[in-house]
Design a protein around this motif. Structure first.
Motif, PDB file in Angstrom:
ATOM      1  N   LYS A 187       5.327 -33.336  -4.843  1.00 18.47           N
ATOM      2  CA  LYS A 187       5.628 -32.116  -4.108  1.00 18.47           C
ATOM      3  C   LYS A 187       6.606 -31.474  -5.187  1.00 18.47           C
ATOM      4  CE  LYS A 187       7.878 -30.795   0.131  1.00 18.47           C
ATOM      5  NZ  LYS A 187       8.466 -31.358   1.542  1.00 18.47           N
ATOM      6  N   ILE A 188       7.536 -31.945  -5.753  1.00 16.82           N
ATOM      7  CA  ILE A 188       8.567 -31.320  -6.895  1.00 16.82           C
ATOM      8  C   ILE A 188       7.639 -30.628  -7.885  1.00 16.82           C
ATOM      9  CG2 ILE A 188      10.305 -31.591  -8.411  1.00 16.82           C
ATOM     10  CD1 ILE A 188      11.105 -34.142  -7.072  1.00 16.82           C
ATOM     11  N   THR A 189       6.747 -31.170  -8.521  1.00 19.44           N
ATOM     12  CA  THR A 189       5.849 -30.395  -9.498  1.00 19.44           C
ATOM     13  C   THR A 189       5.216 -29.413  -8.773  1.00 19.44           C
ATOM     14  OG1 THR A 189       5.561 -32.755 -10.565  1.00 19.44           O
ATOM     15  CG2 THR A 189       3.726 -30.804 -10.952  1.00 19.44           C
ATOM     16  N   ALA A 190       4.650 -29.414  -7.673  1.00 21.08           N
ATOM     17  CA  ALA A 190       3.975 -28.388  -6.913  1.00 21.08           C
ATOM     18  C   ALA A 190       4.998 -27.230  -6.675  1.00 21.08           C
ATOM     19  CB  ALA A 190       3.195 -28.717  -5.631  1.00 21.08           C
TER      20      ALA A 190
ATOM     21  N   TYR B  76       9.430 -13.813 -22.119  1.00 16.21           N
ATOM     22  CA  TYR B  76       9.535 -14.951 -21.259  1.00 16.21           C
ATOM     23  C   TYR B  76       8.436 -16.059 -21.464  1.00 16.21           C
ATOM     24  CZ  TYR B  76      12.575 -11.679 -18.828  1.00 16.21           C
ATOM     25  OH  TYR B  76      13.710 -10.922 -18.464  1.00 16.21           O
ATOM     26  N   ASN B  77       9.000 -17.325 -21.598  1.00 19.99           N
ATOM     27  CA  ASN B  77       8.244 -18.446 -21.892  1.00 19.99           C
ATOM     28  C   ASN B  77       8.293 -19.395 -20.607  1.00 19.99           C
ATOM     29  OD1 ASN B  77       6.629 -20.381 -23.224  1.00 19.99           O
ATOM     30  ND2 ASN B  77       8.101 -21.093 -24.522  1.00 19.99           N
ATOM     31  N   PHE B  78       7.378 -19.131 -19.668  1.00 25.43           N
ATOM     32  CA  PHE B  78       7.231 -20.012 -18.545  1.00 25.43           C
ATOM     33  C   PHE B  78       6.183 -20.980 -18.870  1.00 25.43           C
ATOM     34  CE2 PHE B  78       8.496 -15.907 -16.274  1.00 25.43           C
ATOM     35  CZ  PHE B  78       9.881 -16.310 -16.283  1.00 25.43           C
ATOM     36  N   ARG B  79       6.573 -22.367 -18.269  1.00 22.96           N
ATOM     37  CA  ARG B  79       5.464 -23.244 -18.632  1.00 22.96           C
ATOM     38  C   ARG B  79       5.567 -24.344 -17.310  1.00 22.96           C
ATOM     39  NH1 ARG B  79       7.761 -27.852 -19.803  1.00 22.96           N
ATOM     40  NH2 ARG B  79       9.896 -28.103 -20.621  1.00 22.96           N
TER      41      ARG B  79
ATOM     42  N   ARG C 296       6.512 -21.576  -8.329  1.00 26.85           N
ATOM     43  CA  ARG C 296       7.825 -20.694  -8.824  1.00 26.85           C
ATOM     44  C   ARG C 296       7.241 -20.274 -10.073  1.00 26.85           C
ATOM     45  NH1 ARG C 296      11.561 -24.838  -7.371  1.00 26.85           N
ATOM     46  NH2 ARG C 296      11.667 -25.482  -9.335  1.00 26.85           N
ATOM     47  N   LEU C 297       6.649 -20.936 -11.106  1.00 31.76           N
ATOM     48  CA  LEU C 297       6.045 -20.376 -12.135  1.00 31.76           C
ATOM     49  C   LEU C 297       4.787 -19.160 -11.952  1.00 31.76           C
ATOM     50  CD1 LEU C 297       5.427 -20.412 -15.466  1.00 31.76           C
ATOM     51  CD2 LEU C 297       3.705 -22.181 -14.738  1.00 31.76           C
ATOM     52  N   SER C 298       3.938 -19.587 -10.860  1.00 35.99           N
ATOM     53  CA  SER C 298       2.939 -18.604 -10.515  1.00 35.99           C
ATOM     54  C   SER C 298       3.525 -17.196 -10.020  1.00 35.99           C
ATOM     55  CB  SER C 298       2.097 -19.057  -9.202  1.00 35.99           C
ATOM     56  OG  SER C 298       1.239 -20.204  -9.919  1.00 35.99           O
ATOM     57  N   LEU C 299       4.704 -17.529  -9.077  1.00 39.73           N
ATOM     58  CA  LEU C 299       5.179 -16.152  -8.685  1.00 39.73           C
ATOM     59  C   LEU C 299       5.756 -15.373  -9.822  1.00 39.73           C
ATOM     60  CD1 LEU C 299       7.011 -17.821  -5.609  1.00 39.73           C
ATOM     61  CD2 LEU C 299       5.246 -16.084  -5.450  1.00 39.73           C
TER      62      LEU C 299
END
Length: 575
Positions: A550-553, A3-6, A558-561
């Motif tokens: 807030k959207i970026t946060a 998976y490639n999350f960024r 979600r990426l961290s989860l």
């Protein structure tokens, strides 16, 4: 499988859009239709009718000021349709800022928000200075100004103690809560109606038809119904547009409205129609009662009655002016606080600005900061300077709002969907649809900007007129292609919206053109002020907002989860 999350990149952050919160809010929902209409009337009525209209009559359009208001009213009516359309879709506070965030993305929303905040921050001190001038001259015979001139050092001579006191009072009332503001506005509306009715009747009885067209200004020889020509009428229309900035005050109360999707469109249209009639009639009466060049700036209505020796009507109108302009200033602070609250809630301004005091459900620090900035503006700038700086932000925001309606009304489904063997053609069609829409919109915007520029700044020779006709045809063709090639969203057709703007996208396209035309007719200082708003907005956004959005946060959370989940299962690694 890997998976490639960024995290979202810079370009993605600039164009990421906001989603509706579904009516969730920390503010108190307590406003019904009638208080919302009164809020709109109070904000639109005070400054324009008592302070700005006499100034337009005296130095911009003369007796033709009523025509200026009809022109600006046409442009505002188109914007009313746009605002009503958007208010029927969303229940978030923040007005055109939020609508831009929904449609054009974060960067455009940040700039739009600072245009709106800057315009309102200038309006509040201008109102207090105009009100202070009237109170000092007509109620206490210039005592305060005389005392300040004798006791203040030169570098403090711009300080107006009455104006500062009024701003502090605005701050205190707003801290008490939106219900207190609403009750005051309803009470003041009756006083305003009586005073305006008195002035118009007295002016029509004591005026002279000769004042409308046959008087000659001894200073420069100007005469006629439109002594400053068509250019003066358009300049007056651009400045008069300031009166309709109150349209924002209605939709910024979305999170404090009991039923925003139903009541906000009705309140916006109802308050606008009432105010437009009052403006046109009063502008005519001001020019009818005395020669236009004798009208006295920000003390015009009262000064006209005083010169006619009409003592009792003078006192009635003075009371109306004081209460109406006070109510307008109060609404201005209320509105700018809600816009700042919305921007801060989205993470584009500092978080203490959206901190809500639980007992009153009011963003207290926000109220304090907006009031202090207003006080500082009243010290730095004089009334005449502030009165020439207005309208630019409003017109720009109205252009953006019209574009937001065009974008949000059409089905531009996000093409970044996961393609399977069953859906590649659907995704391909969606890509093509989006690209077509962008091309048509860019062509329309370019043609509209150039057409408005040619109409406003160049002498109308044969070559210029031919160019304007060609550009108008390009505009119409571009809008026609959007209407024919891009389908409307399902909610536009299924009757789920309480209000839908008619004639899409032609009404919105004409709104963009008219607002740009009025914008190009403004004073140079107003256009310079727009540049300042834009620069300040960009500095704050790129220095703070882009990192704390807030959207970026939420995307990073979600990426961290996902990363934690993958680490726990041990099935894959993140690249």
């Amino acid at each position: 499988m890997g998976y490639n999350f960024r995290a979202p990149g810079i370009l993605e952050r600039l164009f990421q859009v906001k989603l509706d919160t579904g009516g969730k809010t920390e503010l108190k929902r307590c406003l019904t239709l009638f208080p919302l209409i009164v809020q709109g009337i109070a904000h639109m009525l005070g400054a324009g009718i008592f302070v700005i209209t006499p100034a337009i009559v005296q130095s911009m359009a003369g007796p033709a000021t009523c025509i200026s208001y009809l022109i600006s009213g046409l442009a505002a009516a188109l914007s009313v349709l746009c605002y009503s359309d958007l208010a029927a879709r969303y229940s978030c506070t923040g007005s055109s800022y939020v609508y831009t965030y929904f449609s054009m993305g974060e960067l455009a929303a940040a700039i739009s928000g600072f245009f709106l905040i800057g315009e309102l921050i200038i309006q509040a001190p201008m109102l207090t200075l105009g009100l202070s001038d009237n109170i000092d001259k007509f109620l206490i015979n210039g005592t305060v100004q005389e005392w300040q001139s004798s006791n203040f050092p030169d570098w403090l001579l711009h300080t107006d103690l009455i104006a500062i006191g009024i701003m502090l009072l605005f701050m205190a009332i707003n801290m008490a809560g939106i219900k207190t503001v609403s009750y005051l506005n309803i009470a003041i509306a009756g006083v305003s109606a009586i005073s305006l009715l008195t002035f118009n009747i007295v002016a029509l009885v004591n005026g002279d038809v000769a004042n409308l067209s046959r008087v000659v200004n001894p200073a420069d020889g100007r005469t006629g119904f439109a002594p400053f020509g068509f250019s003066g009428i358009m300049t007056g229309a651009g400045t008069a547009f300031f009166a309709f900035v109150g349209l924002e005050s209605v939709v910024t109360l979305a999170e404090e409205s009991v039923d925003p999707k139903r009541d906000l469109p009705r309140a916006t249209m109802g308050s606008f129609l009432i105010v437009l009639v009052l403006y046109v009639v009063t502008a005519f009466s001001i020019a009818f009662i005395e020669p236009w060049y004798e009208v006295g700036g920000n003390t015009g209505l009262i000064g006209s009655l005083k010169r006619k020796g009409l003592t009792l009507p003078q006192y009635v109108v003075t009371a109306g002016l004081i209460f109406t302009v006070f109510s307008c200033g109060l609404c201005t602070v209320t509105t700018v606080v809600r816009v700042v609250y919305s921007v801060a809630e989205d993470g584009l301004l500092f978080p203490f600005l959206n901190s809500v005091y639980k007992r009153t459900q009011v963003p207290m620090w926000n109220v304090v900061v907006c009031s202090v900035v207003g006080i500082l503006s009243s010290i730095v700038y004089e009334f005449d300077t502030l009165s020439h700086m207005i309208s630019g932000g409003t017109l720009t925001v109205f252009v953006i709002t019209a574009l937001a309606v065009m974008i949000l009304s059409y089905d531009l489904t996000d093409p970044d969907m996961e393609e399977t063997e069953e859906t590649p053609l659907t995704a391909e069609k969606t890509h093509a649809r989006k690209h077509l829409f962008i091309i048509f919109m860019c062509v329309f915007l370019l043609a509209t900007i150039v057409l408005a520029f040619l109409t406003a700044f160049l002498e109308q020779s044969t070559a210029v007129i031919v160019s304007e006709v060609v550009l108008a045809i390009i505009m119409i063709v571009s809008l026609t292609l959007i209407r024919c090639k891009i389908p409307l969203k399902a909610q536009e057709e299924d009757g789920t919206l309480s209000f839908k703007s008619p004639g899409k996208p032609f009404v919105q396209g004409f709104s963009v053109f008219v607002n740009l035309l009025l914008l190009f007719h403004l004073e140079v200082v107003a256009l310079k002020q727009l540049v300042i708003y834009c620069i300040v907005g960009l500095i704050i956004y790129f220095g703070y907002g882009i990192f704390f959005s807030k959207i970026t946060a939420e995307k990073q959370k979600r990426l961290s989860l996902k990363e934690i989940k993958l680490d726990d299962t041990g099935e894959s690694s993140v690249r």
